[in-house]
Design a protein around this motif. Structure first.
Motif, short mmCIF file in Angstrom:
data_model
loop_
_atom_site.label_atom_id
_atom_site.label_comp_id
_atom_site.label_asym_id
_atom_site.label_seq_id
_atom_site.Cartn_x
_atom_site.Cartn_y
_atom_site.Cartn_z
N TYR A 162 -38.78 105.02 -2.89
CA TYR A 162 -38.98 104.19 -4.17
C TYR A 162 -40.53 104.74 -4.93
CZ TYR A 162 -37.55 102.03 0.29
OH TYR A 162 -36.59 101.53 1.48
N GLN B 131 -38.05 86.53 -3.32
CA GLN B 131 -38.62 86.57 -2.25
C GLN B 131 -40.16 86.76 -2.52
OE1 GLN B 131 -36.75 89.94 -0.53
NE2 GLN B 131 -38.23 91.25 -1.03
N ALA C 26 -34.03 98.11 7.30
CA ALA C 26 -35.02 97.85 6.32
C ALA C 26 -36.15 97.50 7.25
CB ALA C 26 -34.56 95.84 6.68
N ASN D 82 -34.31 97.29 0.01
CA ASN D 82 -34.78 97.12 0.93
C ASN D 82 -36.69 97.55 0.93
OD1 ASN D 82 -33.15 97.44 3.29
ND2 ASN D 82 -33.67 100.26 3.54
N LYS D 83 -36.05 96.58 -1.07
CA LYS D 83 -37.71 96.52 -2.13
C LYS D 83 -39.10 95.90 -0.88
CE LYS D 83 -37.20 93.00 -4.62
NZ LYS D 83 -37.11 92.22 -5.86
N LEU D 84 -40.15 96.02 -1.19
CA LEU D 84 -41.26 95.08 -0.71
C LEU D 84 -41.27 94.61 -1.49
CD1 LEU D 84 -43.23 97.75 1.28
CD2 LEU D 84 -41.96 96.27 2.39
N THR D 85 -42.19 93.32 -1.40
CA THR D 85 -43.05 91.85 -2.54
C THR D 85 -44.48 91.99 -1.90
OG1 THR D 85 -40.59 91.47 -2.93
CG2 THR D 85 -42.32 89.98 -4.11
N ARG E 282 -40.14 91.99 2.91
CA ARG E 282 -38.79 92.08 2.71
C ARG E 282 -38.22 91.06 3.78
NH1 ARG E 282 -38.06 98.04 5.49
NH2 ARG E 282 -39.17 98.48 3.06
N ASP E 283 -36.89 91.42 2.34
CA ASP E 283 -35.89 90.18 2.81
C ASP E 283 -34.46 90.60 3.30
OD1 ASP E 283 -34.06 87.92 3.11
OD2 ASP E 283 -35.15 87.38 1.18
N SER F 149 -35.42 101.92 -5.85
CA SER F 149 -35.19 102.65 -4.88
C SER F 149 -33.71 103.22 -5.00
CB SER F 149 -35.17 101.26 -3.54
OG SER F 149 -33.60 100.66 -4.13
#
Lengths: 114, 117
Positions: free
Chosen positions: A33, B2, A99, B103-106, B94-95, A48
């Protein structure tokens, strides 16, 4: 303990120039990322990368940005023609897979566009 | 979509007192929640996560966080703060309902913690 490493730690570039930010993710990780943090603002997702292709990108990640994994260890972010508003801290991160695993972040590259 | 909210820009606490950093989230399904800490001129360091199971999760450096589904909160806590805990703290979500490959983070906006001696 394995860690994500980023180079350089600080890069100053002139507006319109191309920059490449480099990252070495943790060796057995599968997801990579890039995030950025403009001074005083929140950390924002850029892109990503999984299985040698972009899996998701944000609206920030426009045609000026590209990512590459040129070999088995490096992961790069290229900005083709930098703008003043690209000045930020850029963080590379990697995660092991599914995840529920946490992402590990590098120390960041501070990009200053003048 | 999210989202994460950290309602306090800064939290001041005396050393030895309990520390709480607030976080609320919004996701479409069951969230995966994370706390990260950022020391000056350093990257983001993972503290703890909630995925499933016990609502109280324990992490690094004596920190813990409590997941509250009804209040959609995931507050970070430490029973006795240290001066060395002074840093910037980020909550992230992460939703898992969003396509897994991303898999991105907010992240929330961050909360600066200042622990005074």
């Amino acid at each position: 303990e394995p860690e994500v490493t980023q180079t350089p730690s600080h890069q100053v570039t002139q507006m319109g120039q191309e920059v490449i930010l480099r990252c070495v993710p943790i060796s057995n990780h599968l997801y990579f990322y890039w995030y950025r943090q403009i001074l005083g603002q929140k950390v924002e997702f850029l892109v990503s990368f999984y299985n040698n292709e972009i899996s998701e990108k944000s609206e920030i990640f426009d045609d000026q940005f590209s990512v590459e994994r040129p070999d088995g260890s490096n992961f790069t972010l290229k900005i083709r023609s930098t703008k003043l508003e690209d000045s930020a801290m850029y963080f590379c991160a990697s995660s092991g897979g599914i995840a529920n695993t946490e992402a590990f972040f590098g120390q960041g590259t501070r990009l200053t566009v003048v | 979509a999210q989202s994460v909210a950290q309602p306090e820009d800064q939290v001041n606490v005396a050393e030895g007192n309990p520390l709480t950093v607030k976080c609320t989230y919004s996701v479409s399904g069951n969230p995966y929640l994370f706390w990260y800490v950022q020391y000056p001129n350093r990257g983001l360091q993972f503290l703890l996560k909630y995925i499933t199971g016990d609502n109280l999760v324990k992490g690094s450096y004596g920190f813990e966080a409590e997941f509250n589904k009804s209040q959609t909160s995931f507050h970070l806590k430490k029973p006795s703060a240290l001066v060395s805990d002074s840093a910037l703290y980020f909550c992230a979500v992460r939703d898992p309902m969003i396509k897994a490959a991303g898999n991105k983070l907010t992240f929330g906006g961050g909360t600066r913690v200042l622990v005074k001696p």
